[in-house]
Design a protein around this motif. Sequence first.
Motif, PDB file in Angstrom:
ATOM      1  N   ASP A   1       1.997   8.843   0.828  1.00 16.44           N
ATOM      2  CA  ASP A   1       1.417   7.221   1.246  1.00 16.44           C
ATOM      3  C   ASP A   1       0.258   8.386   1.555  1.00 16.44           C
ATOM      4  O   ASP A   1      -0.836   6.749   1.169  1.00 16.44           O
ATOM      5  CB  ASP A   1       1.908   6.365   1.654  1.00 16.44           C
ATOM      6  N   ALA A   2      -0.499   9.113   2.304  1.00 13.71           N
ATOM      7  CA  ALA A   2      -1.145   9.179   3.009  1.00 13.71           C
ATOM      8  C   ALA A   2      -1.932  10.100   2.351  1.00 13.71           C
ATOM      9  O   ALA A   2      -2.827   9.834   2.739  1.00 13.71           O
ATOM     10  CB  ALA A   2      -0.708  10.316   4.457  1.00 13.71           C
TER      11      ALA A   2
ATOM     12  N   ASP B   1      -5.477   8.261   0.345  1.00 17.88           N
ATOM     13  CA  ASP B   1      -7.321   9.345   0.140  1.00 17.88           C
ATOM     14  C   ASP B   1      -7.739   8.825  -0.846  1.00 17.88           C
ATOM     15  O   ASP B   1      -8.994   8.842  -0.858  1.00 17.88           O
ATOM     16  CB  ASP B   1      -7.576  10.336   0.773  1.00 17.88           C
ATOM     17  N   ALA B   2      -7.686   8.667  -1.985  1.00 18.75           N
ATOM     18  CA  ALA B   2      -7.737   8.143  -3.072  1.00 18.75           C
ATOM     19  C   ALA B   2      -7.214   7.202  -3.620  1.00 18.75           C
ATOM     20  O   ALA B   2      -8.736   7.152  -4.485  1.00 18.75           O
ATOM     21  CB  ALA B   2      -6.296   8.870  -4.759  1.00 18.75           C
ATOM     22  N   LEU B   3      -7.657   6.072  -2.880  1.00 19.76           N
ATOM     23  CA  LEU B   3      -7.609   4.766  -3.217  1.00 19.76           C
ATOM     24  C   LEU B   3      -8.572   4.437  -3.193  1.00 19.76           C
ATOM     25  O   LEU B   3      -9.704   4.879  -2.322  1.00 19.76           O
ATOM     26  CB  LEU B   3      -6.739   3.908  -2.826  1.00 19.76           C
ATOM     27  N   ASP B   4      -9.078   2.946  -3.507  1.00 20.12           N
ATOM     28  CA  ASP B   4     -10.994   2.185  -3.563  1.00 20.12           C
ATOM     29  C   ASP B   4     -10.945   1.755  -2.466  1.00 20.12           C
ATOM     30  O   ASP B   4      -9.857   0.995  -2.077  1.00 20.12           O
ATOM     31  CB  ASP B   4     -10.987   1.818  -4.799  1.00 20.12           C
ATOM     32  N   SER B   5     -11.821   1.459  -1.655  1.00 20.28           N
ATOM     33  CA  SER B   5     -11.942   1.196  -0.137  1.00 20.28           C
ATOM     34  C   SER B   5     -12.450  -0.503  -1.024  1.00 20.28           C
ATOM     35  O   SER B   5     -13.951  -0.285  -1.832  1.00 20.28           O
ATOM     36  CB  SER B   5     -13.286   1.779   0.533  1.00 20.28           C
ATOM     37  N   ILE B   6     -11.973  -1.355  -0.477  1.00 24.00           N
ATOM     38  CA  ILE B   6     -12.135  -2.864  -0.401  1.00 24.00           C
ATOM     39  C   ILE B   6     -12.266  -3.028   1.042  1.00 24.00           C
ATOM     40  O   ILE B   6     -11.208  -3.100   2.400  1.00 24.00           O
ATOM     41  CB  ILE B   6     -10.991  -3.236  -0.740  1.00 24.00           C
ATOM     42  N   THR B   7     -13.287  -3.724   1.712  1.00 18.62           N
ATOM     43  CA  THR B   7     -13.853  -4.854   2.157  1.00 18.62           C
ATOM     44  C   THR B   7     -12.970  -6.385   2.478  1.00 18.62           C
ATOM     45  O   THR B   7     -12.820  -6.757   1.535  1.00 18.62           O
ATOM     46  CB  THR B   7     -15.244  -4.660   2.524  1.00 18.62           C
ATOM     47  N   LEU B   8     -13.296  -6.278   3.634  1.00 18.07           N
ATOM     48  CA  LEU B   8     -12.785  -7.943   3.361  1.00 18.07           C
ATOM     49  C   LEU B   8     -13.751  -9.108   3.179  1.00 18.07           C
ATOM     50  O   LEU B   8     -12.704  -9.874   2.988  1.00 18.07           O
ATOM     51  CB  LEU B   8     -12.650  -8.160   5.379  1.00 18.07           C
TER      52      LEU B   8
ATOM     53  N   GLY C   1      -6.219  -0.706  -3.851  1.00 16.61           N
ATOM     54  CA  GLY C   1      -7.236   0.010  -3.257  1.00 16.61           C
ATOM     55  C   GLY C   1      -6.805  -0.251  -1.208  1.00 16.61           C
ATOM     56  O   GLY C   1      -5.875  -0.226  -1.429  1.00 16.61           O
ATOM     57  N   ARG C   2      -6.911  -0.003  -0.779  1.00 15.23           N
ATOM     58  CA  ARG C   2      -6.571   0.189   0.540  1.00 15.23           C
ATOM     59  C   ARG C   2      -8.390  -0.778   1.592  1.00 15.23           C
ATOM     60  O   ARG C   2      -9.346  -0.827   1.113  1.00 15.23           O
ATOM     61  CB  ARG C   2      -7.124   1.688   1.549  1.00 15.23           C
TER      62      ARG C   2
ATOM     63  N   GLY D   1     -16.201   2.145   5.629  1.00 16.74           N
ATOM     64  CA  GLY D   1     -15.146   2.913   5.803  1.00 16.74           C
ATOM     65  C   GLY D   1     -14.114   3.184   6.271  1.00 16.74           C
ATOM     66  O   GLY D   1     -13.387   3.909   5.458  1.00 16.74           O
ATOM     67  N   GLU D   2     -14.410   3.102   7.543  1.00 12.60           N
ATOM     68  CA  GLU D   2     -12.544   3.049   8.443  1.00 12.60           C
ATOM     69  C   GLU D   2     -11.567   2.714   7.829  1.00 12.60           C
ATOM     70  O   GLU D   2     -11.713   1.395   8.059  1.00 12.60           O
ATOM     71  CB  GLU D   2     -13.215   3.825   9.944  1.00 12.60           C
TER      72      GLU D   2
END
Length: 283
Positions: free
Chosen positions: A33-34, A38-45, A117-118, A124-125
């Motif tokens: 999972d960790a 790191d490889a997942l796309d970043s998605i904001t609220l 994504g995450r 971006g945190e």
Amino acid sequence: MNINKIAYSAFVAFVASLATLVSIQALSSSDRDAADDDALDSITLDELAEHDGAESCWKAIHGRVYDITDYVPDHPTEEEVILEWCGRESTEGWDNKRPGVPHSARAEAMLEEYLIGRLVDGDGEPLEPEAAARAEEGDEAGDADGEPARLSPAEDERLHRALLGLPLDGRYRGVFSDGGEMQVNVQFDLRDGRLSNISYRHLAYRGEDYRRLDEDDDLYPVWAQHQQLAEALEGQPLTAIFALYEPERLAEDIDGYSGATLRGNKVHSAFRDALNRGVYSWP
């Protein structure tokens, strides 16, 4: 007696082996999972909030984002139950399928098929569930200890309106269902007692999704008339929803064919359901 001891020893050995395997799998799953995060796309609220309906349903659970659009029709409950969590932080609903009872391991395995994504903040945190929920509710501002700011009873307008039995300002969502089928899902904003931003998140009857109709479809006039209902209510006081009992006051070209299909009372019921549910999100 010896046979019982042998059987008991075998059972203990089996349980110990099973526990070891589960522990190993949990550890390896954590490592995976960790690395995967790191490889997942970043998605904001804000990006998440754009996918808040049956046509595109994203959910954030434990910091990860899932596109469950294709699964919505197969969900075992009524569609409105799952649609309430679209476009938002949904960890609370996931961990409490029933009060204190989370979804099963099987459901969790199915969920991973929809991972896209995450969830991250503006920098971006990674955004934790509690922080995401506070941000959605507009409670990011707080005191020096990080606690949400609190208004005194003399200053809290929400408290005043609630105690007087008046609807609070905010965004509302409500549904009308019949025979286990959701037919209307309406969303609107309420400010100073007036309606705005009225839209249909779902509008269907007997499997026909009116929002997806083309202009040359026979039932397209029904969709157009429902839009006219919403347009006529824009900027009106909340009490104007009672005109939905006589939709010919709000929609044009009501004839014998489409008038029999246009059910303003269903839309009215969805509005009332939204008010009974309370504010969905604060402005």
